[in-house]
Design a protein around this motif. Structure first.
Motif, PDB file in Angstrom:
ATOM      1  N   ASP A   1     -24.687 -47.091 -11.177  1.00  0.00           N
ATOM      2  CA  ASP A   1     -23.449 -46.496 -11.685  1.00  0.00           C
ATOM      3  C   ASP A   1     -23.710 -45.449 -12.759  1.00  0.00           C
ATOM      4  N   MET A   2     -22.915 -44.389 -12.708  1.00  0.00           N
ATOM      5  CA  MET A   2     -22.900 -43.356 -13.733  1.00  0.00           C
ATOM      6  C   MET A   2     -21.449 -43.185 -14.175  1.00  0.00           C
TER       7      MET A   2
ATOM      8  N   GLN B   1       0.356 -33.429 -23.016  1.00  0.00           N
ATOM      9  CA  GLN B   1      -0.168 -34.699 -23.529  1.00  0.00           C
ATOM     10  C   GLN B   1      -1.691 -34.660 -23.496  1.00  0.00           C
ATOM     11  N   PRO B   2      -2.354 -35.329 -24.465  1.00  0.00           N
ATOM     12  CA  PRO B   2      -3.801 -35.493 -24.305  1.00  0.00           C
ATOM     13  C   PRO B   2      -4.051 -36.332 -23.053  1.00  0.00           C
ATOM     14  N   SER B   3      -5.151 -36.083 -22.377  1.00  0.00           N
ATOM     15  CA  SER B   3      -5.440 -36.843 -21.157  1.00  0.00           C
ATOM     16  C   SER B   3      -6.938 -36.909 -20.928  1.00  0.00           C
ATOM     17  N   ALA B   4      -7.300 -37.682 -19.904  1.00  0.00           N
ATOM     18  CA  ALA B   4      -8.708 -37.858 -19.548  1.00  0.00           C
ATOM     19  C   ALA B   4      -8.818 -38.126 -18.057  1.00  0.00           C
ATOM     20  N   VAL B   5      -9.982 -37.840 -17.536  1.00  0.00           N
ATOM     21  CA  VAL B   5     -10.339 -38.247 -16.184  1.00  0.00           C
ATOM     22  C   VAL B   5     -11.525 -39.196 -16.337  1.00  0.00           C
ATOM     23  N   ALA B   6     -11.340 -40.438 -15.892  1.00  0.00           N
ATOM     24  CA  ALA B   6     -12.414 -41.434 -15.930  1.00  0.00           C
ATOM     25  C   ALA B   6     -13.063 -41.447 -14.551  1.00  0.00           C
ATOM     26  N   LEU B   7     -14.381 -41.356 -14.521  1.00  0.00           N
ATOM     27  CA  LEU B   7     -15.116 -41.330 -13.261  1.00  0.00           C
ATOM     28  C   LEU B   7     -16.193 -42.406 -13.253  1.00  0.00           C
ATOM     29  N   LYS B   8     -16.307 -43.070 -12.131  1.00  0.00           N
ATOM     30  CA  LYS B   8     -17.434 -43.978 -11.894  1.00  0.00           C
ATOM     31  C   LYS B   8     -18.140 -43.422 -10.665  1.00  0.00           C
ATOM     32  N   ILE B   9     -19.319 -42.869 -10.890  1.00  0.00           N
ATOM     33  CA  ILE B   9     -20.103 -42.285  -9.805  1.00  0.00           C
ATOM     34  C   ILE B   9     -21.171 -43.295  -9.408  1.00  0.00           C
ATOM     35  N   GLU B  10     -21.157 -43.674  -8.144  1.00  0.00           N
ATOM     36  CA  GLU B  10     -22.162 -44.592  -7.616  1.00  0.00           C
ATOM     37  C   GLU B  10     -23.276 -43.743  -7.009  1.00  0.00           C
ATOM     38  N   VAL B  11     -24.417 -43.739  -7.689  1.00  0.00           N
ATOM     39  CA  VAL B  11     -25.539 -42.894  -7.283  1.00  0.00           C
ATOM     40  C   VAL B  11     -26.464 -43.698  -6.374  1.00  0.00           C
TER      41      VAL B  11
ATOM     42  N   ARG C   1     -33.282 -37.976 -10.662  1.00  0.00           N
ATOM     43  CA  ARG C   1     -33.203 -36.528 -10.482  1.00  0.00           C
ATOM     44  C   ARG C   1     -31.902 -36.025 -11.109  1.00  0.00           C
ATOM     45  N   ARG C   2     -31.934 -34.788 -11.530  1.00  0.00           N
ATOM     46  CA  ARG C   2     -30.781 -34.182 -12.205  1.00  0.00           C
ATOM     47  C   ARG C   2     -29.730 -33.744 -11.188  1.00  0.00           C
TER      48      ARG C   2
ATOM     49  N   GLU D   1     -28.257 -37.605 -14.960  1.00  0.00           N
ATOM     50  CA  GLU D   1     -29.406 -38.158 -14.266  1.00  0.00           C
ATOM     51  C   GLU D   1     -29.398 -39.662 -14.490  1.00  0.00           C
ATOM     52  N   VAL D   2     -29.526 -40.417 -13.418  1.00  0.00           N
ATOM     53  CA  VAL D   2     -29.530 -41.872 -13.501  1.00  0.00           C
ATOM     54  C   VAL D   2     -30.940 -42.356 -13.209  1.00  0.00           C
ATOM     55  N   GLY D   3     -31.496 -43.116 -14.157  1.00  0.00           N
ATOM     56  CA  GLY D   3     -32.830 -43.677 -13.962  1.00  0.00           C
ATOM     57  C   GLY D   3     -32.770 -45.037 -13.291  1.00  0.00           C
ATOM     58  N   ARG D   4     -33.899 -45.484 -12.822  1.00  0.00           N
ATOM     59  CA  ARG D   4     -34.014 -46.797 -12.178  1.00  0.00           C
ATOM     60  C   ARG D   4     -34.486 -47.806 -13.214  1.00  0.00           C
ATOM     61  N   PRO D   5     -33.584 -48.708 -13.647  1.00  0.00           N
ATOM     62  CA  PRO D   5     -33.997 -49.695 -14.648  1.00  0.00           C
ATOM     63  C   PRO D   5     -35.020 -50.681 -14.065  1.00  0.00           C
TER      64      PRO D   5
END
Length: 142
Positions: free
Chosen positions: A98-99, A33-43, A50-51, A84-88
């Motif tokens: 969140d990333m 089956q097609p599938s996915a992994v959904a991730l919410k990374i809290e940085v 930073r990368r 890389e997550v920037g600081r808004p």
């Protein structure tokens, strides 16, 4: 980093949000089956601007990499990249950011058994950065 992983039929990121369809399963098959992994990374605030490198690897029940045939021979099932997550502006210092990531894949020809997607970030991993699932065996005629 804190990470939430969810197996889904489909996932995508739109304007910084995860859109998930058929999410939350842990048993699939027997047909691929097609599938996915959904991730919410809290940085954490101290890790922003930073990368970071990530790798998502598919392992079997014994913790070995799953190898699938390809044009250049068998290869492990691995997805990876950088983020890389920037600081808004206006976000208070110390706020984690969140990333969201959606890793989608074509149907994988997996045998019946137990598997786990294992995430590593900057070559580090944690037990909670895993999403396990089982593939049903084909039905046997009576």
């Amino acid at each position: 980093m804190k990470v939430n992983l969810l197996l889904a039929d489909f996932a995508q990121v739109v304007q910084g949000k995860l859109y998930i369809m058929g999410g939350g399963w842990s048993v699939t098959g027997p047909q691929p089956q097609p599938s996915a992994v959904a991730l919410k990374i809290e940085v954490p605030w101290t890790q922003t601007n930073r990368r970071h490198e990530f790798k998502m690897e598919l392992l079997d029940a014994a913790g070995r990499p799953v190898l699938l045939p390809g044009p250049e021979g068998e290869k492990p099932v691995i997805m990876g990249g950088q983020f890389e997550v920037g600081r808004p502006p206006g976000v208070p210092p110390g706020t984690p950011l969140d990333m969201p990531l959606a890793l989608t894949m074509a149907p994988l020809p997996l045998m019946a058994g137990r598997y786990v997607w294992k995430l590593s970030i900057n070559n580090a991993t944690k037990d909670e950065w895993e999403a396990a699932f089982s593939v049903r065996p084909p039905s046997q005629p009576s």
